[in-house]
Design an enzyme around this catalytic site. Structure first.
Site, PDB file in Angstrom:
ATOM      1  N   HIS A  21       0.058 -11.605  -3.836  1.00  0.00           N
ATOM      2  CA  HIS A  21      -0.208 -10.160  -4.013  1.00  0.00           C
ATOM      3  C   HIS A  21      -1.665  -9.781  -3.715  1.00  0.00           C
ATOM      4  O   HIS A  21      -1.909  -8.963  -2.837  1.00  0.00           O
ATOM      5  CB  HIS A  21       0.240  -9.721  -5.407  1.00  0.00           C
ATOM      6  CG  HIS A  21      -0.271  -8.374  -5.818  1.00  0.00           C
ATOM      7  ND1 HIS A  21       0.111  -7.206  -5.189  1.00  0.00           N
ATOM      8  CD2 HIS A  21      -1.160  -8.001  -6.785  1.00  0.00           C
ATOM      9  CE1 HIS A  21      -0.513  -6.182  -5.765  1.00  0.00           C
ATOM     10  NE2 HIS A  21      -1.290  -6.638  -6.723  1.00  0.00           N
ATOM     11  N   HIS A  53      -8.711  -8.496  -8.094  1.00  0.00           N
ATOM     12  CA  HIS A  53      -8.474  -7.267  -8.858  1.00  0.00           C
ATOM     13  C   HIS A  53      -7.580  -7.437 -10.078  1.00  0.00           C
ATOM     14  O   HIS A  53      -7.674  -6.671 -11.023  1.00  0.00           O
ATOM     15  CB  HIS A  53      -7.950  -6.142  -7.965  1.00  0.00           C
ATOM     16  CG  HIS A  53      -6.483  -6.211  -7.654  1.00  0.00           C
ATOM     17  ND1 HIS A  53      -5.993  -6.897  -6.570  1.00  0.00           N
ATOM     18  CD2 HIS A  53      -5.406  -5.690  -8.283  1.00  0.00           C
ATOM     19  CE1 HIS A  53      -4.673  -6.785  -6.553  1.00  0.00           C
ATOM     20  NE2 HIS A  53      -4.283  -6.054  -7.573  1.00  0.00           N
ATOM     21  N   GLU A  78      -7.433  -8.605 -15.994  1.00  0.00           N
ATOM     22  CA  GLU A  78      -6.373  -8.099 -16.852  1.00  0.00           C
ATOM     23  C   GLU A  78      -5.288  -9.151 -17.110  1.00  0.00           C
ATOM     24  O   GLU A  78      -4.785  -9.268 -18.226  1.00  0.00           O
ATOM     25  CB  GLU A  78      -5.746  -6.854 -16.239  1.00  0.00           C
ATOM     26  CG  GLU A  78      -4.939  -6.116 -17.275  1.00  0.00           C
ATOM     27  CD  GLU A  78      -4.259  -4.880 -16.710  1.00  0.00           C
ATOM     28  OE1 GLU A  78      -4.402  -4.627 -15.500  1.00  0.00           O
ATOM     29  OE2 GLU A  78      -3.582  -4.195 -17.481  1.00  0.00           O
ATOM     30  N   ASP A  79      -4.952  -9.904 -16.074  1.00  0.00           N
ATOM     31  CA  ASP A  79      -3.833 -10.840 -16.213  1.00  0.00           C
ATOM     32  C   ASP A  79      -4.228 -12.182 -16.807  1.00  0.00           C
ATOM     33  O   ASP A  79      -3.382 -12.916 -17.304  1.00  0.00           O
ATOM     34  CB  ASP A  79      -3.158 -11.082 -14.847  1.00  0.00           C
ATOM     35  CG  ASP A  79      -2.431  -9.846 -14.359  1.00  0.00           C
ATOM     36  OD1 ASP A  79      -2.417  -8.858 -15.120  1.00  0.00           O
ATOM     37  OD2 ASP A  79      -1.895  -9.859 -13.239  1.00  0.00           O
ATOM     38  N   ASP A  94      -3.468  -1.700  -3.379  1.00  0.00           N
ATOM     39  CA  ASP A  94      -2.724  -2.384  -4.434  1.00  0.00           C
ATOM     40  C   ASP A  94      -1.375  -1.695  -4.611  1.00  0.00           C
ATOM     41  O   ASP A  94      -0.317  -2.324  -4.629  1.00  0.00           O
ATOM     42  CB  ASP A  94      -3.551  -2.302  -5.731  1.00  0.00           C
ATOM     43  CG  ASP A  94      -2.869  -2.954  -6.926  1.00  0.00           C
ATOM     44  OD1 ASP A  94      -2.190  -3.983  -6.730  1.00  0.00           O
ATOM     45  OD2 ASP A  94      -3.030  -2.430  -8.045  1.00  0.00           O
ATOM     46  N   ASP A 148      11.001  21.572  14.115  1.00  0.00           N
ATOM     47  CA  ASP A 148      10.106  20.685  14.862  1.00  0.00           C
ATOM     48  C   ASP A 148      10.447  19.229  14.585  1.00  0.00           C
ATOM     49  O   ASP A 148       9.595  18.408  14.287  1.00  0.00           O
ATOM     50  CB  ASP A 148       8.645  20.981  14.506  1.00  0.00           C
ATOM     51  CG  ASP A 148       8.436  21.043  13.004  1.00  0.00           C
ATOM     52  OD1 ASP A 148       9.408  20.807  12.259  1.00  0.00           O
ATOM     53  OD2 ASP A 148       7.307  21.314  12.586  1.00  0.00           O
TER      54      ASP A 148
HETATM   55 MN    MN Z   1      -2.342  -5.577  -8.369  1.00  0.00          MN
END
Ligand code: MN
Length: 738
Positions: free
Chosen positions: A53, A77, A81-82, A146, A266
């Site tokens: 990812h 990134h 957090e993870d 992301d 169009d």
């Molecule tokens: Mn992410």
């Protein structure tokens, strides 16, 4: 470094290689290895290792032409957090520098926000908050990349999660990309989001589009051939694209304008990309020669670009079989900007086309983003893109994740009242990000604010009126006092009126005074005097307005013979008497007396004054309405001690004489506030005679004696000081006993 270790980023490295931008490959590899280590053992729901990812996000970041730090931040990134047990922002900062840490922090803070069932204004707040929180536009770019990858892999998620993510993408991220002129990302986000939000509608429109193209496969091919031949004959270098409408753009037209698929006008479009602006107009002429144009459909976005920087010529013409089609004509540079928006700028700036007229293009961005530090180096140029768009608003979360927009400088009390009046009235405390904070604190962008309420709360305090920033909160607090504190208000109002009667020397008994007030109250449509006192007490009635009415009532029905008047008024032959000027004041009837200005009221030229003969200190000059004068006047013995006084210096405009005046300034606590005030006074050439400050909860009171020329000058000083940031209130000190 072993090739084996780097295998998963080969694709990223080759993307970097094929971009003609210089990257710090060592730093990027280091970021990759670090992220890989952090995410080790984590899998995406698709079964792929998690690191796939961040690598995909980094690839998109490279394709936007962003710099090394942005690529590193993209790789890192999700680590903070993870993997909180393994790393944190400080570690990232030490290893990769401030910018990378700032970007990682920014992307992490933009957590998923629930936009389901939110009103449009609320969603607009979320968009604004994202921009405001990001501080640097690169945070938004990384976040968009992301989100793009999350959308590409959304199929592995559960249904409910898909819907929430798709809604958020459609309502928050796609419009953001649009605003930043990033068409390519915007279209991808819209189309993938639509696929999850209305799968049936999506398939239907896509089916129709494929069908129509299938049926008329030759139509657009024929036109392309026809146009190519013409352009070649004219010796123009060009690129042609025949199928440009996205599923979402057709879908939106059908649903917004309530049209059937066949009514989409169009639907067919041809895009012609040429080298120069001049060629755009040449090609337009050629197209209009070849096909009949539909009136009113020509748009020149080259001379008048769209607010998001989009430039192109649009026209609609009728093909051979009577089928209308749109033609878009633009240069390759315009095309690039149409697809990448703001991000296109540094791609160009660092590439070969450094001659692009950036200033002109940045015109619209400058309204959006602070570009004061314009620099020629592309990376410095990047740094100039600090986000400062919503500098007059703060966006904070409720514990439920709602975003509340508050005027900058709002306090937690304002926040409470903006949630609900009841919340404000029952507020006993508050938490910012889970920690107890003083209720006069100012929350910052992205803070989660929780109001602590209690049913036994005593209600707002009068001090709150000086603390709150919004008129909404102020009105609600006043409202509360009006309702809940009637007895107290009546007392406050009655005291004020009593003081006023004394000050104005309106002589009457308590009963008479009550009669006067009652009469005025009735005239104003109120039931009795208490209503009027109450109104004054909670601040709903204007004091000056009442004062005039009371004076009037008194003068007409209650005024007694002005026994003392003759003493104050100059005798008729006063003019014959010698007038002598003393320190700027002429005192009638008294010769050669020393005058001094009373410290209790510090009268200023332009204000009505009166002299009082002191025992041994000459004549002291007071303001005519000084409270000390009214009380002195109440004493019969003093009657003969009053003398008429008038100014003998300019009462307005320039003057060389100065007089002292006491003021009180109420400010919020800020380190340099005193400096700001002194600077302002110095600039106005105002001397500070004395100064002292006192801290109260969350604020300071500054007492100052300044010298000024006259009341006009004084008023201009006051209004200047009042405009200094963080100054809450400025008032003149009158009547304090000295
Ligand atoms: Mn992410």
């Amino acid at each position: 470094m072993l090739a084996e270790e780097l295998r998963p980023i080969e694709q990223l490295l080759s993307a970097i290689e094929s971009s003609n931008k210089k990257y710090d490959l060592e730093k990027i590899k280091k970021a990759f290895l670090y992220a890989d280590e952090m995410h080790k053992g984590q899998m995406r729901q698709s079964g792929e290792p998690y690191i796939s990812h961040p690598i995909a996000v980094a690839e998109s970041v490279v394709s936007l032409g962003l710099d090394t730090d942005s690529v590193c931040a993209a790789l890192l990134h999700d680590t903070v957090e993870d993997c909180p047990e393994k790393t944190n922002l400080d570690a990232i900062r030490q290893l990769f520098g401030n910018d990378v840490a700032l970007f990682v922090d920014g992307v992490t803070k933009i957590k998923s926000i629930n936009v389901e069932d939110k009103e449009e204004t609320h969603i607009e707040n979320i968009r604004k908050m994202l921009l405001a929180m990001s501080k640097d536009i690169r945070v938004i770019f990384i976040k968009l990349c992301d989100r793009m990858h999350n959308m590409r892999t959304l199929y592995v998620k559960k249904d409910a999660k898909r819907r929430v993510t798709a809604l958020e993408t459609m309502h928050v991220y796609a419009p953001l990309a649009h605003r930043l002129g990033m068409q390519r990302i915007k279209q991808e986000l819209e189309n993938t989001a639509l696929k999850y939000l209305d799968p049936i509608g999506y398939d239907e429109v896509k089916g129709n589009i494929d069908d129509k193209y299938g049926k008329n496969a030759n139509f657009i091919e024929n036109i392309k051939n026809h146009v190519s031949a013409k352009l070649e004959a004219a010796n123009i270098n060009y690129k042609l694209k025949g199928r440009v409408k996205t599923v979402y753009s057709v879908y939106r037209k059908m649903y917004n304008q309530n049209k059937s698929f066949d009514e989409i006008y169009d639907f067919y479009a041809l895009r012609i990309i040429v080298d120069t602006e001049l060629e755009c107009y040449t090609v337009l002429g050629l197209i209009h020669e070849m096909y009949k144009s539909v009136p009113g459909r020509f748009k020149d976005y080259i001379s008048t670009p769209k607010p998001n920087m989009y430039q192109s010529l649009h026209t609609t013409v009728i093909g051979k079989d009577g089928i209308p089609f749109e033609v878009q004509i633009r240069t390759s540079e315009m095309h690039h900007i149409a697809e990448y928006g703001i991000a296109a700028h540094w791609k160009y700036k660092s590439g070969e086309k450094a001659s692009v007229d950036i200033d002109r293009k940045l015109d619209w961005i400058s309204k959006l983003i602070d570009t004061e530090n314009e620099a020629s180096d592309p990376d410095e140029f990047l740094h100039a893109f600090k986000i400062d768009i919503f500098h007059d608003e703060t966006f904070v979360f409720t514990p439920k994740g709602d975003v509340i927009a508050l005027p900058l400088g709002s306090t937690l009390i304002d926040f409470a009242y903006s949630i609900h009046t009841g919340v404000g009235n029952k507020m006993i405390g508050a938490k910012i990000n889970g920690r107890i904070a003083p209720i006069d604190s100012e929350p910052k962008n992205g803070d989660i604010v929780e109001v602590i309420t209690s049913n036994s709360a005593k209600g707002p305090s009068r001090d709150w009126l000086n603390i709150v920033k919004t008129s909404e909160a102020r009105n609600k607090i006043k409202q509360w006092f009006k309702k809940e504190k009637r007895q107290e208000n009546i007392q406050v109002g009655r005291n004020e009126i009593e003081k006023m009667f004394n000050r104005k020397r309106m002589n009457c008994s308590d009963t008479e005074r009550e009669e006067i007030v009652t009469a005025v109250a009735k005239k104003l449509g109120m039931a009795d005097a208490n209503d009027l006192y109450n109104g004054l007490g909670y601040g709903g009635l204007s004091y000056t307005k009442i004062e005039a009415k009371l004076t009037d009532e008194y003068d007409r029905n209650y005024k007694k013979e002005p026994v003392k008047e003759s003493v104050i008024e100059p005798t008729t032959n006063a003019a014959v008497k010698r007038r002598k000027s003393n320190g700027g004041v002429i005192v009638d009837g008294e010769e050669g007396c020393a005058v001094k200005f009373a410290k209790c009221c510090n009268p200023l030229p332009g204000e009505e004054i009166i002299g009082f003969i002191t025992k041994g200190y000459g004549i002291s000059i007071h303001k005519a309405d000084c409270p000390n004068i009214s009380s002195a006047y109440a004493n019969e013995e003093n009657v003969d001690r009053f003398v008429k006084a008038e100014w003998d210096v300019p009462v307005s405009g320039h003057s060389s004489s100065t007089f002292e005046s006491a003021i009180q300034i109420f400010v919020t606590n800020r380190i340099s506030i005193l400096a700001d005030i002194s600077v302002a006074l110095a600039e106005m050439k105002v001397d500070i005679v004395s100064i002292n400050t006192k801290n109260v909860e969350g604020a300071s009171i500054i007492n100052m004696v300044i010298s000024c020329k006259n009341i006009e000058h004084f008023n201009s000083i006051i209004s200047r000081v009042r405009n200094i940031k963080d100054v809450i209130r400025v008032s003149r000190v009158v009547g304090a006993s000295v």
